[in-house]
Write a protein that holds these residues in place. Structure first.
Motif, PDB file in Angstrom:
ATOM      1  N   LEU A   1       0.810  -1.215   0.000  1.00 18.96           N
ATOM      2  CA  LEU A   1       0.000   0.000   0.000  1.00 18.96           C
ATOM      3  C   LEU A   1       0.845   1.268   0.000  1.00 18.96           C
ATOM      4  CD1 LEU A   1      -2.769  -1.102   2.525  1.00 18.96           C
ATOM      5  CD2 LEU A   1      -2.941  -0.989   0.030  1.00 18.96           C
ATOM      6  N   SER A   2       2.076   1.174   0.494  1.00 21.70           N
ATOM      7  CA  SER A   2       2.960   2.349   0.537  1.00 21.70           C
ATOM      8  C   SER A   2       3.961   2.374  -0.614  1.00 21.70           C
ATOM      9  CB  SER A   2       3.713   2.380   1.867  1.00 21.70           C
ATOM     10  OG  SER A   2       4.628   1.294   1.959  1.00 21.70           O
ATOM     11  N   ASP A   3       3.851   1.435  -1.543  1.00 16.26           N
ATOM     12  CA  ASP A   3       4.780   1.350  -2.674  1.00 16.26           C
ATOM     13  C   ASP A   3       6.214   1.150  -2.217  1.00 16.26           C
ATOM     14  OD1 ASP A   3       2.802   1.641  -4.669  1.00 16.26           O
ATOM     15  OD2 ASP A   3       2.834   3.810  -4.447  1.00 16.26           O
ATOM     16  N   GLY A   4       6.398   0.263  -1.220  1.00 13.58           N
ATOM     17  CA  GLY A   4       7.738  -0.172  -0.846  1.00 13.58           C
ATOM     18  C   GLY A   4       8.478   0.738   0.102  1.00 13.58           C
ATOM     19  N   ARG A   5       7.771   1.332   1.068  1.00 16.16           N
ATOM     20  CA  ARG A   5       8.422   2.303   1.966  1.00 16.16           C
ATOM     21  C   ARG A   5       8.600   1.799   3.401  1.00 16.16           C
ATOM     22  NH1 ARG A   5       5.107   7.124   2.300  1.00 16.16           N
ATOM     23  NH2 ARG A   5       3.399   6.205   1.106  1.00 16.16           N
ATOM     24  N   VAL A   6       8.411   0.513   3.636  1.00 13.49           N
ATOM     25  CA  VAL A   6       8.455  -0.025   4.997  1.00 13.49           C
ATOM     26  C   VAL A   6       9.880  -0.340   5.422  1.00 13.49           C
ATOM     27  CG1 VAL A   6       7.755  -1.940   6.480  1.00 13.49           C
ATOM     28  CG2 VAL A   6       6.133  -0.955   4.856  1.00 13.49           C
ATOM     29  N   ILE A   7      10.201  -0.012   6.675  1.00 15.17           N
ATOM     30  CA  ILE A   7      11.409  -0.485   7.352  1.00 15.17           C
ATOM     31  C   ILE A   7      10.956  -1.252   8.576  1.00 15.17           C
ATOM     32  CG2 ILE A   7      13.500   0.174   8.608  1.00 15.17           C
ATOM     33  CD1 ILE A   7      13.584   2.710   6.881  1.00 15.17           C
ATOM     34  N   PHE A   8      11.312  -2.524   8.640  1.00 15.99           N
ATOM     35  CA  PHE A   8      10.880  -3.363   9.753  1.00 15.99           C
ATOM     36  C   PHE A   8      11.978  -3.397  10.800  1.00 15.99           C
ATOM     37  CE2 PHE A   8       9.903  -7.794  11.460  1.00 15.99           C
ATOM     38  CZ  PHE A   8       8.917  -7.326  12.308  1.00 15.99           C
ATOM     39  N   GLY A   9      11.844  -2.528  11.821  1.00 14.50           N
ATOM     40  CA  GLY A   9      12.792  -2.491  12.919  1.00 14.50           C
ATOM     41  C   GLY A   9      12.336  -3.393  14.048  1.00 14.50           C
ATOM     42  N   VAL A  10      13.211  -4.272  14.525  1.00 15.67           N
ATOM     43  CA  VAL A  10      12.840  -5.253  15.544  1.00 15.67           C
ATOM     44  C   VAL A  10      13.857  -5.273  16.674  1.00 15.67           C
ATOM     45  CG1 VAL A  10      11.644  -6.740  13.900  1.00 15.67           C
ATOM     46  CG2 VAL A  10      14.054  -7.139  14.366  1.00 15.67           C
ATOM     47  N   GLY A  11      13.392  -5.734  17.827  1.00 13.79           N
ATOM     48  CA  GLY A  11      14.265  -5.955  18.971  1.00 13.79           C
ATOM     49  C   GLY A  11      13.765  -7.142  19.760  1.00 13.79           C
ATOM     50  N   ALA A  12      14.601  -7.643  20.638  1.00 15.91           N
ATOM     51  CA  ALA A  12      14.224  -8.816  21.431  1.00 15.91           C
ATOM     52  C   ALA A  12      13.359  -8.451  22.628  1.00 15.91           C
ATOM     53  CB  ALA A  12      15.484  -9.558  21.899  1.00 15.91           C
ATOM     54  N   GLY A  13      13.205  -7.150  22.913  1.00 17.79           N
ATOM     55  CA  GLY A  13      12.310  -6.722  23.981  1.00 17.79           C
ATOM     56  C   GLY A  13      13.003  -6.607  25.324  1.00 17.79           C
ATOM     57  N   TRP A  14      12.418  -5.771  26.204  1.00 21.25           N
ATOM     58  CA  TRP A  14      12.988  -5.556  27.537  1.00 21.25           C
ATOM     59  C   TRP A  14      12.027  -5.931  28.658  1.00 21.25           C
ATOM     60  CZ3 TRP A  14      10.252  -2.294  30.664  1.00 21.25           C
ATOM     61  CH2 TRP A  14       9.342  -1.426  30.035  1.00 21.25           C
ATOM     62  N   ASN A  15      10.718  -5.951  28.375  1.00 20.73           N
ATOM     63  CA  ASN A  15       9.717  -6.145  29.423  1.00 20.73           C
ATOM     64  C   ASN A  15       9.423  -7.634  29.607  1.00 20.73           C
ATOM     65  OD1 ASN A  15       7.334  -6.227  31.007  1.00 20.73           O
ATOM     66  ND2 ASN A  15       6.822  -4.146  30.363  1.00 20.73           N
ATOM     67  N   ILE A  16      10.067  -8.218  30.588  1.00 23.67           N
ATOM     68  CA  ILE A  16       9.959  -9.661  30.806  1.00 23.67           C
ATOM     69  C   ILE A  16       8.518 -10.078  31.078  1.00 23.67           C
ATOM     70  CG2 ILE A  16      10.714 -11.592  32.248  1.00 23.67           C
ATOM     71  CD1 ILE A  16      12.888 -10.393  30.428  1.00 23.67           C
ATOM     72  N   GLU A  17       7.790  -9.298  31.876  1.00 23.88           N
ATOM     73  CA  GLU A  17       6.415  -9.653  32.210  1.00 23.88           C
ATOM     74  C   GLU A  17       5.523  -9.612  30.976  1.00 23.88           C
ATOM     75  OE1 GLU A  17       8.723  -8.888  35.492  1.00 23.88           O
ATOM     76  OE2 GLU A  17       8.198  -7.334  34.041  1.00 23.88           O
ATOM     77  N   GLU A  18       5.746  -8.643  30.110  1.00 23.34           N
ATOM     78  CA  GLU A  18       4.950  -8.532  28.889  1.00 23.34           C
ATOM     79  C   GLU A  18       5.142  -9.755  28.006  1.00 23.34           C
ATOM     80  OE1 GLU A  18       4.457  -5.565  24.994  1.00 23.34           O
ATOM     81  OE2 GLU A  18       5.892  -5.088  26.579  1.00 23.34           O
ATOM     82  N   MET A  19       6.399 -10.135  27.787  1.00 22.00           N
ATOM     83  CA  MET A  19       6.630 -11.280  26.894  1.00 22.00           C
ATOM     84  C   MET A  19       6.137 -12.578  27.517  1.00 22.00           C
ATOM     85  SD  MET A  19      10.840 -11.488  26.951  1.00 22.00           S
ATOM     86  CE  MET A  19      11.049  -9.728  26.678  1.00 22.00           C
ATOM     87  N   ARG A  20       6.222 -12.707  28.826  1.00 21.11           N
ATOM     88  CA  ARG A  20       5.697 -13.918  29.467  1.00 21.11           C
ATOM     89  C   ARG A  20       4.188 -14.033  29.280  1.00 21.11           C
ATOM     90  NH1 ARG A  20       9.319 -13.568  34.969  1.00 21.11           N
ATOM     91  NH2 ARG A  20      11.052 -14.899  34.268  1.00 21.11           N
ATOM     92  N   ASN A  21       3.484 -12.892  29.267  1.00 15.99           N
ATOM     93  CA  ASN A  21       2.047 -12.922  29.028  1.00 15.99           C
ATOM     94  C   ASN A  21       1.711 -13.440  27.633  1.00 15.99           C
ATOM     95  OD1 ASN A  21       1.554 -11.929  31.568  1.00 15.99           O
ATOM     96  ND2 ASN A  21       0.993  -9.867  30.908  1.00 15.99           N
ATOM     97  N   HIS A  22       2.688 -13.350  26.737  1.00 23.99           N
ATOM     98  CA  HIS A  22       2.507 -13.880  25.382  1.00 23.99           C
ATOM     99  C   HIS A  22       2.990 -15.332  25.269  1.00 23.99           C
ATOM    100  CE1 HIS A  22       1.224 -10.316  23.066  1.00 23.99           C
ATOM    101  NE2 HIS A  22       1.911  -9.624  23.961  1.00 23.99           N
ATOM    102  N   GLY A  23       3.409 -15.905  26.368  1.00 23.28           N
ATOM    103  CA  GLY A  23       3.900 -17.272  26.337  1.00 23.28           C
ATOM    104  C   GLY A  23       5.310 -17.415  25.839  1.00 23.28           C
ATOM    105  N   VAL A  24       6.081 -16.324  25.863  1.00 24.53           N
ATOM    106  CA  VAL A  24       7.461 -16.342  25.377  1.00 24.53           C
ATOM    107  C   VAL A  24       8.404 -16.577  26.549  1.00 24.53           C
ATOM    108  CG1 VAL A  24       9.284 -14.978  24.284  1.00 24.53           C
ATOM    109  CG2 VAL A  24       6.915 -14.802  23.473  1.00 24.53           C
ATOM    110  N   ASP A  25       9.329 -17.491  26.369  1.00 26.71           N
ATOM    111  CA  ASP A  25      10.360 -17.747  27.367  1.00 26.71           C
ATOM    112  C   ASP A  25      11.459 -16.700  27.187  1.00 26.71           C
ATOM    113  OD1 ASP A  25      12.424 -18.610  28.990  1.00 26.71           O
ATOM    114  OD2 ASP A  25      12.343 -20.697  28.328  1.00 26.71           O
ATOM    115  N   PRO A  26      11.655 -15.801  28.144  1.00 21.68           N
ATOM    116  CA  PRO A  26      12.668 -14.752  27.982  1.00 21.68           C
ATOM    117  C   PRO A  26      14.072 -15.291  27.724  1.00 21.68           C
ATOM    118  CG  PRO A  26      11.244 -14.264  29.853  1.00 21.68           C
ATOM    119  CD  PRO A  26      10.921 -15.666  29.417  1.00 21.68           C
ATOM    120  N   ARG A  27      14.353 -16.486  28.209  1.00 20.45           N
ATOM    121  CA  ARG A  27      15.700 -17.036  28.062  1.00 20.45           C
ATOM    122  C   ARG A  27      16.022 -17.398  26.617  1.00 20.45           C
ATOM    123  NH1 ARG A  27      14.870 -21.748  32.318  1.00 20.45           N
ATOM    124  NH2 ARG A  27      12.989 -21.815  31.007  1.00 20.45           N
TER     125      ARG A  27
END
Length: 276
Positions: free
Chosen positions: A103-129
């Motif tokens: 929809l943007s004609d190729g203008r996306v930059i997908f920036g990612v990180g492993a995250g810092w909020n341990i409680e948030e990721m655990r609520n998603h079922g992600v093992d922080p380790r």
């Protein structure tokens, strides 16, 4: 050096389509939005940069907000800084990013990180380790989904037989992937799987130069360095330019529309002499 804006778009501030149009009109190159699905009320994990900003509690979904910005712009690059891929479904994320890229004609930059909020990721079922290893496989799998008509992936954390998944991104071979993180594992992920690096503005210029040299030794001279969340300090921005940084996103507080537009005028005046 390019200049973008890093901000939280929330229900309390300027709307993303108004912000996007203003950024393009005032000559900014990019818009970066963060992501949090939620913030647990009872939280042991400290926010890395001091007091948790209000925007982290109320930010809109970044891809919906960036789509709104895409509809009123033609050149503004649309990025996440950062999306929390480890908390996301792989296939829906692949489709969401590819749809925005289309929809943007190729203008996306997908920036990612492993995250810092341990409680948030655990609520998603992600093992922080194991979140770093999971993120690495997710990035590999995303590339397969975006580039192959019959995509498949078989890893320790991600495993699926051949699938159809459209749309494919407009940007070839896929939208650029930028990763945050400065530890050994994060830099290894950068060199092996990413197109850009998202260091925080407090990263010393000598470290930026060191990583640039290290990437060159890995045969990755093509990696862009986009410093994230910098204040509008001309001396700092000059030091970043001297360190070979390709882009800086300036931090923009979450404010109502009128105040935001005034602040953008101020930021535009600050960076104007640095563009020469």
């Amino acid at each position: 050096m390019d200049f973008g804006i890093a901000t939280s778009v929330t229900d309390e501030g300027i709307r993303p389509h108004v912000l996007g149009a203003a950024l393009e009109e005032k000559g900014f190159d990019s818009l970066y939005l963060p992501e949090h699905s939620h913030i647990p009320v009872s939280r042991e994990t400290p926010y890395p940069a001091g007091e948790l900003p209000r925007g982290a509690l109320r930010n809109l979904d970044p891809f919906i907000a960036l789509t709104a910005a895409a509809t009123v712009t033609s050149n503004l690059r649309l990025g996440t800084a950062v999306a929390l891929m480890i908390q996301r479904d792989l296939f829906y994320t692949a489709k969401e990013i590819a749809s925005l890229d289309l929809l943007s004609d190729g203008r996306v930059i997908f920036g990612v990180g492993a995250g810092w909020n341990i409680e948030e990721m655990r609520n998603h079922g992600v093992d922080p380790r194991t979140r770093g290893a999971l993120l690495t496989e997710q990035l590999q799998a995303l590339k397969e989904i975006w580039t192959e008509d019959e995509a498949e992936f078989h890893g320790k954390h991600i495993d699926f037989d051949p699938v159809y998944a459209w749309p494919k991104p407009v940007r070839k071979p896929h939208p650029p992937i930028y990763v945050a993180g400065q530890g050994p594992a994060g830099l290894k992920r950068l060199a092996e799987h990413a197109d850009g690096w998202l260091p925080h503005f407090v990263t010393p210029p000598e470290e930026l130069r060191r990583v640039r040299s290290w990437l060159a030794d890995q045969g990755r001279e093509d990696v862009r360095i986009s410093v994230f969340g910098a204040p509008a300090d001309p001396d700092l921005l000059r030091r970043l330019a001297d360190a070979g940084v390709d882009e800086v996103s300036l931090i923009l507080p979450t404010l109502p529309e009128a105040e935001t537009l005034e602040r953008l005028d101020e930021l535009a005046k600050t960076i104007e002499p640095l563009r020469a």
